[in-house]
Every structure is written in C-alpha cells, then in structure tokens.
Design a protein around this motif. Structure first.
Motif, PDB file in Angstrom:
ATOM      1  N   GLY A 191      -6.064   9.796   2.721  1.00 37.20           N
ATOM      2  CA  GLY A 191      -7.301   9.372   3.358  1.00 37.20           C
ATOM      3  C   GLY A 191      -7.077   9.023   4.817  1.00 37.20           C
ATOM      4  O   GLY A 191      -6.127   9.491   5.455  1.00 37.20           O
ATOM      5  N   MET A 192      -7.926   8.156   5.354  1.00 35.85           N
ATOM      6  CA  MET A 192      -7.819   7.728   6.746  1.00 35.85           C
ATOM      7  C   MET A 192      -7.045   6.419   6.804  1.00 35.85           C
ATOM      8  O   MET A 192      -7.399   5.439   6.158  1.00 35.85           O
ATOM      9  N   ARG A 193      -5.970   6.417   7.606  1.00 32.60           N
ATOM     10  CA  ARG A 193      -5.089   5.247   7.687  1.00 32.60           C
ATOM     11  C   ARG A 193      -5.253   4.568   9.037  1.00 32.60           C
ATOM     12  O   ARG A 193      -5.039   5.185  10.080  1.00 32.60           O
TER      13      ARG A 193
ATOM     14  N   MET B 246      -7.576   0.378   0.511  1.00 30.88           N
ATOM     15  CA  MET B 246      -6.270  -0.154   0.103  1.00 30.88           C
ATOM     16  C   MET B 246      -5.637  -0.829   1.309  1.00 30.88           C
ATOM     17  O   MET B 246      -5.512  -0.214   2.376  1.00 30.88           O
ATOM     18  N   ILE B 247      -5.223  -2.078   1.162  1.00 33.21           N
ATOM     19  CA  ILE B 247      -4.616  -2.842   2.251  1.00 33.21           C
ATOM     20  C   ILE B 247      -3.161  -3.135   1.896  1.00 33.21           C
ATOM     21  O   ILE B 247      -2.858  -3.573   0.777  1.00 33.21           O
ATOM     22  N   THR B 248      -2.261  -2.891   2.856  1.00 29.20           N
ATOM     23  CA  THR B 248      -0.840  -3.127   2.639  1.00 29.20           C
ATOM     24  C   THR B 248      -0.268  -3.911   3.810  1.00 29.20           C
ATOM     25  O   THR B 248      -0.518  -3.573   4.972  1.00 29.20           O
TER      26      THR B 248
ATOM     27  N   THR C 284      -6.863  -2.054  -3.752  1.00 30.54           N
ATOM     28  CA  THR C 284      -5.549  -2.672  -3.894  1.00 30.54           C
ATOM     29  C   THR C 284      -5.223  -3.465  -2.633  1.00 30.54           C
ATOM     30  O   THR C 284      -5.527  -3.027  -1.519  1.00 30.54           O
ATOM     31  N   VAL C 285      -4.582  -4.626  -2.826  1.00 27.72           N
ATOM     32  CA  VAL C 285      -3.991  -5.392  -1.735  1.00 27.72           C
ATOM     33  C   VAL C 285      -2.554  -5.683  -2.158  1.00 27.72           C
ATOM     34  O   VAL C 285      -2.320  -6.278  -3.212  1.00 27.72           O
ATOM     35  N   ARG C 286      -1.601  -5.259  -1.360  1.00 33.75           N
ATOM     36  CA  ARG C 286      -0.208  -5.382  -1.764  1.00 33.75           C
ATOM     37  C   ARG C 286       0.691  -5.678  -0.566  1.00 33.75           C
ATOM     38  O   ARG C 286       0.303  -5.474   0.587  1.00 33.75           O
ATOM     39  N   GLY C 287       1.892  -6.170  -0.860  1.00 40.22           N
ATOM     40  CA  GLY C 287       2.898  -6.399   0.165  1.00 40.22           C
ATOM     41  C   GLY C 287       4.111  -5.536  -0.090  1.00 40.22           C
ATOM     42  O   GLY C 287       4.588  -5.430  -1.220  1.00 40.22           O
TER      43      GLY C 287
ATOM     44  N   LEU D 177      -8.464   4.115   3.964  1.00 45.47           N
ATOM     45  CA  LEU D 177      -9.717   4.528   3.340  1.00 45.47           C
ATOM     46  C   LEU D 177      -9.402   5.711   2.430  1.00 45.47           C
ATOM     47  O   LEU D 177      -9.092   6.807   2.911  1.00 45.47           O
ATOM     48  N   LEU D 178      -9.450   5.485   1.139  1.00 41.33           N
ATOM     49  CA  LEU D 178      -9.044   6.500   0.169  1.00 41.33           C
ATOM     50  C   LEU D 178     -10.064   7.632   0.102  1.00 41.33           C
ATOM     51  O   LEU D 178     -11.279   7.404   0.205  1.00 41.33           O
ATOM     52  N   ARG D 179      -9.552   8.817  -0.075  1.00 42.93           N
ATOM     53  CA  ARG D 179     -10.439   9.963  -0.289  1.00 42.93           C
ATOM     54  C   ARG D 179     -11.160   9.790  -1.626  1.00 42.93           C
ATOM     55  O   ARG D 179     -10.567   9.365  -2.611  1.00 42.93           O
ATOM     56  N   GLU D 180     -12.413  10.148  -1.629  1.00 45.28           N
ATOM     57  CA  GLU D 180     -13.206  10.035  -2.849  1.00 45.28           C
ATOM     58  C   GLU D 180     -13.004  11.269  -3.703  1.00 45.28           C
ATOM     59  O   GLU D 180     -13.201  12.393  -3.245  1.00 45.28           O
TER      60      GLU D 180
END
Length: 302
Positions: A175-177, A219-221, A264-267, A291-294
C-alpha cells in the motif's frame, strides 16, 4: 390269347402330392438380418445416450444436420424421402429414430476430459488477475494524489515547511507508506520516551486529515535505532517502539480517523532499519503509517 392278356394288364396312375410350407428360397434370412441390425442400432443408441455429455450430443446433432442447400425448398414429399421431412420436427413426426456419432475431439490424448471446464476456469483466473491489476492501478493513482496533496499542505504551513525532509512517502505492494523519520538535528519524540513534540503532532494531524478521506485500513509501526535502551524494570526498545506507535495512533484519532480503520499497531524496535548499513543512524528512529491496499470484495464473473 394275346389280346386277352393286353386287356387284363393293370393301369398304374401316379399322383404327385403337394405339401404346403415348403422351401421359400432364404427370404426369411434377409428379414432376420434386418431385425438384428435394427436391434443393434437401438442398443447403440441407448449406449450413446448414456455415455455422452450434453455438449457431445449437440455436436453429434450438428454433425448429421443437413446443409441448408440440401433442405431448402423441399421436405422430401413425393420424392425419394416419401414425405419424411429433413427438419427436426419432420424427423420427429415421421417416427424416425435419430442416432448421431461423436465428433472427433481436438483435445490431445492424456489430457483431462473436462478441458472445457478448465478453459472456463483459466478465463476466470485471467479476468480476476486483470481486475485486481486495474484496482491496484486505481489505488496507485489515488495514493499519488494523496501524496501530492499532503506535501502541498505541509509546504503551505510555515511551522511545518521546514519538516518536509522528515516526511518519506512511497508506494509498495502492501500500500502507501508514510514515514516520519528523525534527523540528527531534530527528533519526533523526546529522548527515551513516547512523548511527541508539538511540531510532530501537527504533522501527524495533517496526515490524519488527508488519509481520513480514504477507506483503506491503517497499520502503524514504531521503530528505533540500535542504541541500547533499557530501564531497570526491563523496559526496552521493544516497548518503546510499540508505545511510540500507539502515541501516533492517538494523534490520528484526534484528527477524526475512525477507530475501526486501525488494523495493527506494533513495535519493531531496531529489527527493520531504514538504513541497514548504518543501523545506529537517527533516520532509523521513525513511525511508519501504512495505508493497506483494499482486497477486491466481489470477483468478476464470465
């Protein structure tokens, strides 16, 4: 004496007795052969009807269908056909039994008999691939428009224009990072904490307002560099990177991004450095917003 003997000579009369039901010359054999041939044809018909598919039956019918030239303008009445029509209805009305033979198959030997089904499956697979490719192209276009809009918004804000070098945006297969990275002269978080500086919060809000226009999940990392960090209670870069990811999530929530958008939120601590050859550089300390691809919901139908 001679004349007397002639008169007494007995007269013999031969009668030929005719017996009915004699030899017929073998005509019954011809009739029996016709009957046997008809029975064989009948059983062959039953066998063909049992072993052939619908498509093969249609092919058989087409094989024996007369050409338009042979049936145009006449039904056979008064001619050799004796009133039996060559049309489908005419054949049914005449009481004739139609038996067709299978057409030669173009399928090579050793392949599956369900070549038609495999062909349809292959066509559907290609249609799905083309459809997914079209969706991906449309998403890429949307992501590019979002990137342009976001960069323009940051440039137009005096307090954020100088932070444009902290923003790294690219489009990947996932997706878009969007990445907010640290620099040697400026960090997004206060040292050793998950507390964002005000300018970093403002930048995250600008990002939140733009990504809120799209339906894609997020998704947040959180990432750190390789500099060891550990408190007495065992708190390390793993906990720090996860807390920084959640801090970014809370700022995005304040920008009206719905809670159900977060996948998702991860470290990841220092396991995924931005600069693998220099894992201790400040740029490795960052927040990644993906932003994940649908995934397509309804596949195409042929």
């Amino acid at each position: 004496m001679a004349g007397k003997n002639d008169d007494e000579r007995p007269i013999l009369i031969k009668r030929i007795k005719k017996v009915s039901g004699g030899h017929h010359g073998g005509a019954w054999k011809v009739a029996y052969a016709d009957f046997t041939t008809a029975m064989m044809a009948f059983f062959m018909l039953l066998w063909l009807l049992n072993v052939t598919t619908k498509e093969q039956k249609e092919g058989l019918a087409d094989y024996f269908s007369p050409s338009s030239a042979s049936v145009s303008g006449a039904s056979g009445s008064g001619g050799v056909l004796g009133g039996t029509s060559l049309s489908k209805d005419g054949a049914m009305n005449s009481g004739a039994v139609i038996m067709t033979m299978p057409q030669p198959s173009a399928t090579p030997e050793g392949t599956s008999a369900d070549r038609g089904d495999e062909s349809a499956t292959e066509k559907l697979r290609k249609a799905e691939a083309e459809w997914k490719k079209a969706i991906a192209a449309q998403e890429d276009k949307t992501f590019q428009e979002l990137e342009s809009n976001l960069r323009q918004a940051i440039q137009e804000m005096p307090d954020l224009a100088a932070l444009s070098e902290h923003l790294v945006i690219d489009i990947t297969d996932e997706g878009m990072r969007i990445q907010l990275i640290d620099k040697d002269n400026r960090s997004m978080f206060k040292t050793g904490t998950a507390e964002l500086y005000t300018y970093a919060q403002n930048m995250l809000r600008q990002i939140g307002e733009r990504i809120n226009r799209l339906p894609n999940r997020i998704m947040i990392t959180g990432h750190t560099d390789t500099t060891p960090f550990e408190r007495g209670d065992g708190y390390s870069n793993w906990e720090l990177s996860a807390d920084r990811g959640n801090a970014a999530r809370r700022v995005l929530r304040s920008a009206a991004v719905p809670e159900d958008r977060f996948a998702t939120v991860r470290g990841r601590a220092s396991t995924e450095p931005l600069l693998p050859d220099q894992p201790d550089r400040a740029e490795n300390r960052r927040i990644t917003i993906l932003l994940l691809r649908e995934a397509p919901v309804v596949p195409p139908k042929l």
